[in-house]
Design an enzyme around this catalytic site. Structure first.
Site, PDB file in Angstrom:
ATOM      1  N   ASP A  80       0.830  -1.207   0.000  1.00  0.00           N
ATOM      2  CA  ASP A  80       0.000   0.000   0.000  1.00  0.00           C
ATOM      3  C   ASP A  80       0.864   1.257   0.000  1.00  0.00           C
ATOM      4  O   ASP A  80       2.042   1.238   0.346  1.00  0.00           O
ATOM      5  CB  ASP A  80      -0.949   0.017   1.198  1.00  0.00           C
ATOM      6  CG  ASP A  80      -0.222  -0.137   2.536  1.00  0.00           C
ATOM      7  OD1 ASP A  80       0.815  -0.829   2.581  1.00  0.00           O
ATOM      8  OD2 ASP A  80      -0.689   0.436   3.539  1.00  0.00           O
ATOM      9  N   GLU A 138      -0.628  -1.968   5.209  1.00  0.00           N
ATOM     10  CA  GLU A 138       0.277  -1.920   6.365  1.00  0.00           C
ATOM     11  C   GLU A 138       0.262  -0.552   7.033  1.00  0.00           C
ATOM     12  O   GLU A 138       0.484  -0.440   8.231  1.00  0.00           O
ATOM     13  CB  GLU A 138       1.704  -2.268   5.921  1.00  0.00           C
ATOM     14  CG  GLU A 138       2.711  -2.374   7.060  1.00  0.00           C
ATOM     15  CD  GLU A 138       3.264  -1.034   7.527  1.00  0.00           C
ATOM     16  OE1 GLU A 138       3.571  -0.898   8.729  1.00  0.00           O
ATOM     17  OE2 GLU A 138       3.386  -0.126   6.687  1.00  0.00           O
TER      18      GLU A 138
END
Length: 388
Positions: A80, A138
């Site tokens: 991400d 994350e």
């Protein structure tokens, strides 16, 4: 066997860079990584590798079995991005306004994909099973790790290894640490409801700015006066909002910030003492104060045996000049959840570029050679763990 793996990775480095730069140009925020997940899925599908999407959300998991029985080793990369405008002047600059890979997750993903390709090509000569965990979200709690675990990504796994490309550490350096290596990361919000009024008549008000200022000062004393100096903790107030005209005393204010710690008892202490300070300040000023404390990721605690094993592996990696013990980092990482379930370790791969900027900076970048060293270290750890 490691020599063959390293040769394959050396030959794949240009493809690794291409993947990294593609991902860098097309970043997606936490919990929104649909195209990135599809890209990862398609990569494995093209290889002919069994791959599962939608694991715990947008997570992707691929499994490659060797020809002989052995241990099951998991390797993890996150994918991400962050809500930051990319200010780098490079050809692979983010094409998405206000979103960029400012932490190296694009590099983690590229390294793990090419490592998986190399292991797939060698699977007939390998023992055991290799699980490639591509994790979403994350950067934003509750994160993607915990939901992927609940969805079975660690099923049958004997050990797990992960790395973070680290822009502040020189290239060709591997940093390791047994025990707590990254902190528990919590956040808090404090909402003050006082009584506003005219700036010329403060005696008729309950000034939310003054109350908030006192809170900031008092909260800063908790680490220095309530936490044992042998322990570590950080309390940072990151925002203080009370927007008014110049001659208006604020009736409300909102504070936000973060608390970092390694010891669970210190984590509990900080939450408890913050609540006490807030309640006492409300009584003192005869106002209402709402205190919300949100627990984020726990501390990343590396297992001793796997960390010592990783150190020995890293010392044999061609191109790695230094393997050193790391200092604990106050940053948070949801790799912590994996280590609560299975043995493993999380280490740092030096990736310092010519002009380094810190992680989460608009001009963040890293030396792409670090991806190759990360892939070699993770790969050698996975292969060698079969003989431990």
């Amino acid at each position: 066997m490691n020599g063959r793996l390293f040769e394959k990775l050396d030959r794949s480095f240009e493809d690794m860079v291409i993947i990294r730069r593609h991902l860098h140009m097309h970043p997606e925020l936490s919990f929104q990584e649909e195209k990135t997940a599809q890209y990862i899925h398609d990569f494995y599908t093209d290889l002919g590798v069994d791959v599962q999407t939608g694991v715990g959300g947008n997570g992707v998991v691929a499994r490659i079995k060797g020809a002989r029985p052995g241990k099951t080793v998991a390797l993890r990369a996150d994918f991400d991005a962050l809500p930051i405008q990319d200010e780098k002047d490079v050809p692979y600059k983010s094409t998405v306004p206000g979103v960029m890979h400012a932490c190296g997750h694009d590099g983690h993903t590229a390294a793990l994909l090419q490592l998986a390709k190399a292991i797939h090509e060698m699977q007939e000569d390998l023992a055991g099973e290799y699980v490639f965990i591509h994790q979403h979200a994350e950067e934003y709690a509750p994160g993607g790790a915990i939901s992927m675990i609940e969805d079975g990504c660690l099923e049958g796994v004997d050990a797990i290894f992960g790395t973070h490309l680290w822009s502040g550490t020189p290239l060709r350096t591997i940093e390791y640490l047994t025990g707590p290596v990254m902190a528990a990361a919590d956040r808090f919000e404090i909402t003050i409801q006082g009584a506003g009024g005219h700036g010329a008549s403060p005696h008729q008000t309950k000034d939310a700015v003054v109350i908030g200022a006192q809170l900031v000062i008092n909260l800063q004393q908790l680490v220095s006066r309530r936490v044992n100096p042998i322990e570590s903790a950080v309390l940072s107030v990151g925002s203080f909002i009370a927007d008014n005209a110049f001659n208006v005393i604020a009736d409300s204010a909102k504070l936000g910030g973060t608390v970092r710690s390694f010891n669970p008892e210190i984590r509990d202490l900080m939450e408890r003492e913050m609540k006490r300070v807030v309640e006492g300040t409300a009584i003192t000023h005869d106002c209402e104060i709402k205190f919300d404390y949100f627990r984020g990721y726990p501390a990343v605690v590396n297992h001793k045996a796997e960390t010592e094993f990783l150190k020995e592996v890293a010392e044999q990696i061609p191109g790695v000049d230094a393997v050193i013990e790391s200092k604990p980092h106050m940053g948070g990482e949801d790799f912590a959840y994996y280590l609560e379930k299975v043995p493993g370790t999380f280490f740092f791969t030096g990736a310092q570029p010519a002009t380094p900027y810190p992680h989460h900076h608009p001009k963040f970048d890293f030396d792409e050679q670090a991806m190759l060293l990360a892939a070699k270290t993770l790969g050698a750890a996975a292969l060698d763990y079969q003989t431990v």
